[in-house]
Design a protein around this motif. Structure first.
Motif, mmCIF file in Angstrom:
data_model
loop_
_atom_site.group_PDB
_atom_site.id
_atom_site.type_symbol
_atom_site.label_atom_id
_atom_site.label_comp_id
_atom_site.label_asym_id
_atom_site.label_seq_id
_atom_site.Cartn_x
_atom_site.Cartn_y
_atom_site.Cartn_z
ATOM 1 N N GLY A 149 0.782 -1.237 0.000
ATOM 2 C CA GLY A 149 0.000 0.000 0.000
ATOM 3 C C GLY A 149 0.813 1.285 0.000
ATOM 4 O O GLY A 149 0.461 2.270 0.648
ATOM 5 N N PHE A 150 1.917 1.302 -0.742
ATOM 6 C CA PHE A 150 2.772 2.504 -0.758
ATOM 7 C C PHE A 150 2.168 3.597 -1.633
ATOM 8 O O PHE A 150 1.730 3.335 -2.757
ATOM 9 N N SER A 152 3.674 6.980 -0.724
ATOM 10 C CA SER A 152 4.697 8.001 -0.438
ATOM 11 C C SER A 152 5.918 7.331 0.190
ATOM 12 O O SER A 152 5.867 6.163 0.607
ATOM 13 N N LYS A 154 7.017 8.191 3.007
ATOM 14 C CA LYS A 154 6.665 8.054 4.434
ATOM 15 C C LYS A 154 5.969 6.725 4.695
ATOM 16 O O LYS A 154 6.178 6.074 5.723
ATOM 17 N N ASP A 155 5.164 6.278 3.730
ATOM 18 C CA ASP A 155 4.504 4.969 3.884
ATOM 19 C C ASP A 155 5.548 3.870 4.051
ATOM 20 O O ASP A 155 5.350 2.911 4.791
ATOM 21 N N ASP A 158 6.989 4.124 7.493
ATOM 22 C CA ASP A 158 6.057 3.696 8.559
ATOM 23 C C ASP A 158 5.886 2.194 8.641
ATOM 24 O O ASP A 158 5.305 1.687 9.597
ATOM 25 N N ASN A 159 6.361 1.472 7.626
ATOM 26 C CA ASN A 159 6.232 0.007 7.649
ATOM 27 C C ASN A 159 7.591 -0.619 7.971
ATOM 28 O O ASN A 159 8.470 -0.647 7.115
#
Ligand code: 6CS
Length: 293
Positions: A149-150, A152, A154-155, A158-159
């Protein structure tokens, strides 16, 4: 067209396209200063030398080394034409990692960088850029369906399981680190084919390059299990310029004068637009704006 190092073989396939005309909507005022006459110096040296030594990355469509060693791609094609009009007969290209281009230029290994080296304030402090040439957004190459589910960088940060591949010293590496991806989850990838292979083998979960470079790789990979996320949410649109040593600003000014003439005559568009780049996007901004002036 001479080349000092041989390039990679590529295949064929399907691709997504982002029209860079949309980028032309970035309506920024553009102004061209008429360059002063060129004093003797680097340009005279290159005329006598008969060629300019340029750094490239071999990342189509920005720069490409054909199997027979000839150099093409939008950046070298523009450089060859500008140098020809300045009386420098040819360019001789060497492949370099993006992070090594500016040190190589400053050490005198290259006379110019013509590789899609995006203008950013920290780079503008180190080199003398021409006016903008090739503009592009950023992209992520992921597995079909974008399972993590990328959207950005930041995604990816965050994972905790997500690993991103990017060129060493390149813009995408910097963007990932700035977004908070830890160093050990930002994997340096030497070239496009390696990036695709690492994604296919599950060694990385996303591979990031500019949109047109990723599109070119997808077309050549011909792998239905790959998908492109473009543009990367929150990432700027960048433009490159030809980069010169600070002390060669006279050469840069001469380069800019010819570049402005080619932009005005349509010759510039004729070179870059077959590669998918937008002349309007390059002409809608300026070095000063891109360097944070
Ligand atoms: O300027 C850069 O850092 C980026 N430019 C291109 C054309 N490809 C990747 C690289 O990171």
């Amino acid at each position: 067209m001479n080349f000092m190092t041989t390039g990679m073989r590529v295949g064929s396939g399907k691709s997504l396209r982002i029209t860079l005309g949309a980028l032309a909507a970035l309506a920024l005022s553009s102004s061209f200063m008429s360059a002063p006459a060129v004093a003797d110096g680097k340009l005279e040296e290159l005329k006598k030398q008969g060629f300019a030594r340029v750094a490239i990355a071999n990342e189509p469509p920005y720069t490409e080394v054909k199997p027979d060693g000839t150099v093409s791609g939008a950046a070298p094609d523009v450089a060859r034409e500008v140098f020809k009009r300045l009386g420098v007969g040819d360019i001789v290209a060497s492949i370099s990692e993006y992070g090594a281009m500016i040190p190589g230029l400053q050490a005198g290994r290259f006379d110019a960088v013509t590789a899609g080296l995006f203008m950013k304030p920290e780079r503008c402090k180190a080199v003398a850029y021409s006016e903008p040439i090739l503009c592009d957004a950023e992209a992520l190459l992921v597995k079909k369906g974008n399972p993590m589910g990328f959207a950005s960088y930041k995604d990816i940060a965050d994972n905790p399981k997500a690993r991103i591949g990017a060129p060493g010293g390149g813009t995408e590496e910097k963007l990932a680190l700035q977004a908070g991806v830890p160093r050990d989850r930002v994997i340096v990838v030497p070239d496009g084919q390696s990036g695709v292979k690492m994604l296919q083998d599950g060694r990385i979960d996303a591979y990031s390059l500019p949109v047109l470079s990723i599109n070119d790789l997808v077309k050549k990979a011909n792998d239905p299990d790959l998908a492109v996320i473009a543009p990367v949410k929150g990432a700027p649109v960048y433009c490159d310029g030809a980069a010169f040593r600070k002390q060669d600003a006279d050469l840069r000014d001469a380069y800019d004068k010819v570049l402005a003439e080619m932009k005005a005559s349509g010759d510039f568009a004729k070179i870059i637009e077959p590669y998918g780049f937008s002349a309007a996007a390059a002409m809608s901004t300026t070095r000063d704006k891109l360097c944070g002036g």
